[in-house]
Design an enzyme around this catalytic site. Structure first.
Site, short mmCIF file in Angstrom:
data_model
loop_
_atom_site.label_atom_id
_atom_site.label_comp_id
_atom_site.label_asym_id
_atom_site.label_seq_id
_atom_site.Cartn_x
_atom_site.Cartn_y
_atom_site.Cartn_z
N ASN A 1 9.80 49.92 -16.73
CA ASN A 1 9.96 50.82 -17.02
C ASN A 1 11.47 51.13 -16.42
OD1 ASN A 1 7.20 51.99 -17.23
ND2 ASN A 1 8.24 52.09 -19.71
N ASN B 1 3.30 46.39 -21.20
CA ASN B 1 3.95 46.41 -22.59
C ASN B 1 5.38 46.21 -22.47
OD1 ASN B 1 3.13 48.88 -21.68
ND2 ASN B 1 4.53 49.86 -23.83
N HIS B 2 6.00 46.64 -21.51
CA HIS B 2 7.02 47.41 -22.31
C HIS B 2 8.12 45.58 -21.46
CE1 HIS B 2 7.81 50.74 -24.13
NE2 HIS B 2 6.97 51.13 -23.39
N HIS C 1 1.12 52.13 -16.64
CA HIS C 1 1.12 52.06 -17.57
C HIS C 1 1.15 54.53 -18.08
CE1 HIS C 1 1.88 51.94 -22.33
NE2 HIS C 1 0.48 52.93 -22.53
N HIS D 1 -2.43 48.13 -16.44
CA HIS D 1 -1.78 48.31 -17.06
C HIS D 1 -2.96 48.67 -18.19
CE1 HIS D 1 2.80 49.51 -18.27
NE2 HIS D 1 2.14 48.96 -19.50
N ASP E 1 4.24 52.62 -12.24
CA ASP E 1 5.78 51.38 -13.49
C ASP E 1 7.04 52.72 -12.70
OD1 ASP E 1 3.15 52.02 -14.31
OD2 ASP E 1 4.43 51.72 -16.30
FE LIG Z 1 4.92 52.48 -18.14
FE LIG Z 2 3.63 50.07 -20.47
#
Ligand SMILES: [Fe+2]
Ligand SMILES: [Fe+2]
Length: 275
Positions: free
Chosen positions: A40, A67-68, A178, A153, A8
């Site tokens: 991110n 998730n982002h 993650h 993730h 990430d």
């Molecule tokens: Fe992340």
């Molecule tokens: Fe994440």
């Protein structure tokens, strides 16, 4: 085949580390394929199209997320035209974008990249195991592709280990993302799949998971938000894993961590020292 996976990318310092170092690493290690998780990259939350382009220009072949992925609303639109940007495959049917893709290396080999997201201590998505299974059935190692890289993730190491064993012998690598902190469990599983619970982030480790530490600390102490989370701005450590692929089988011969710059102890994959 030589594959590099970077975890990430968090904020500007993470992006800078990738942009400054990846072109040199591609050359020095004679990399065939590079996957970067960019969930991110935009101020810690999601990714924008210009940032995606920067990562691709720096030498990423594919940018995965998690998730982002849709924290920047514009991503809902541009993900449809950006073939090299993946979102978790087990999002609800109808979600923009796709969770897997077949990509070519410069030498003409095929690499299937699958991005899936865990469900333990995370959103209640579709079953990631069934979703990955469908991809492997549709495009198997050596029947449909020369290598298969799975970015899983997920929050729980148990779920990540289970995914590793689930596809062992059927995928080149299962790489966890993650949690942003690199784990020390990189290994080749019994069936030949390279595995690590978390590749670690490309971000400033003088932080809480890449974010400036004051606001997270305040929230732990008081439970009262006093501001927004913002990425820490010190020098990032580039974190990831390198994988040497057996071109006969498509399985992994070696996996080793990469940590360059910033505060973490430094390590480079020895098997890439002499291309
Ligand atoms: Fe992340
Ligand atoms: Fe994440």
């Amino acid at each position: 085949m030589r594959i590099l996976f970077l975890g990430d990318v968090v904020g500007r310092s993470g992006r800078q580390a990738v942009i400054e170092q990846l072109p040199g690493l591609r050359e020095r290690y004679a990399l065939d394929f590079v996957v970067v998780n960019g969930e991110n990259a935009a101020g810690g939350f999601g990714i924008t199209e210009p940032i995606l382009t920067e990562l691709l220009d720096a030498g990423a072949d594919v940018v995965t997320t998690g998730n982002h992925v849709f924290d920047q609303r514009e991503t809902l639109v541009f993900i449809e035209r950006q073939d090299r940007l993946l979102r978790p495959i087990n999002f609800p049917a109808g979600t923009p974008g796709k969770g897997a893709g077949l990509f070519k290396t410069k030498t003409g080999a095929d690499v299937l990249v699958v991005n899936a997201q865990g469900r333990v201590f995370m959103a209640d998505l579709d079953d990631p195991f069934r979703a990955v299974e469908r991809e492997l059935e549709a495009c198997g190692l050596k029947t449909g592709t020369d290598a298969i890289v799975i970015d899983f993730h997920a929050e729980a190491t148990s779920e990540k280990e289970a995914m590793g064993h689930f596809v062992d012998g059927r995928a080149t690598a299962v790489i966890g993302t993650h949690t942003h902190v690199p784990t020390a469990d990189e290994q080749i599983l019994r069936g030949g799949t390279a595995y690590i619970s978390d590749a670690g982030m490309c971000g400033d480790f003088d932080s809480v998971l890449g974010m400036d530490k004051q606001e997270p600390l305040t929230r732990f102490l008081t439970k009262i938000p006093t501001g927004r989370f913002a990425p820490a701005s010190g020098e990032a450590t580039l974190c990831g894993v390198a994988i040497e692929v057996d071109d006969q089988t498509g399985l992994a011969q070696a996996i080793a961590p990469l940590r360059l710059g910033g505060r973490l102890s430094q390590t480079e994959p020895a098997f890439f020292a002499e291309p």
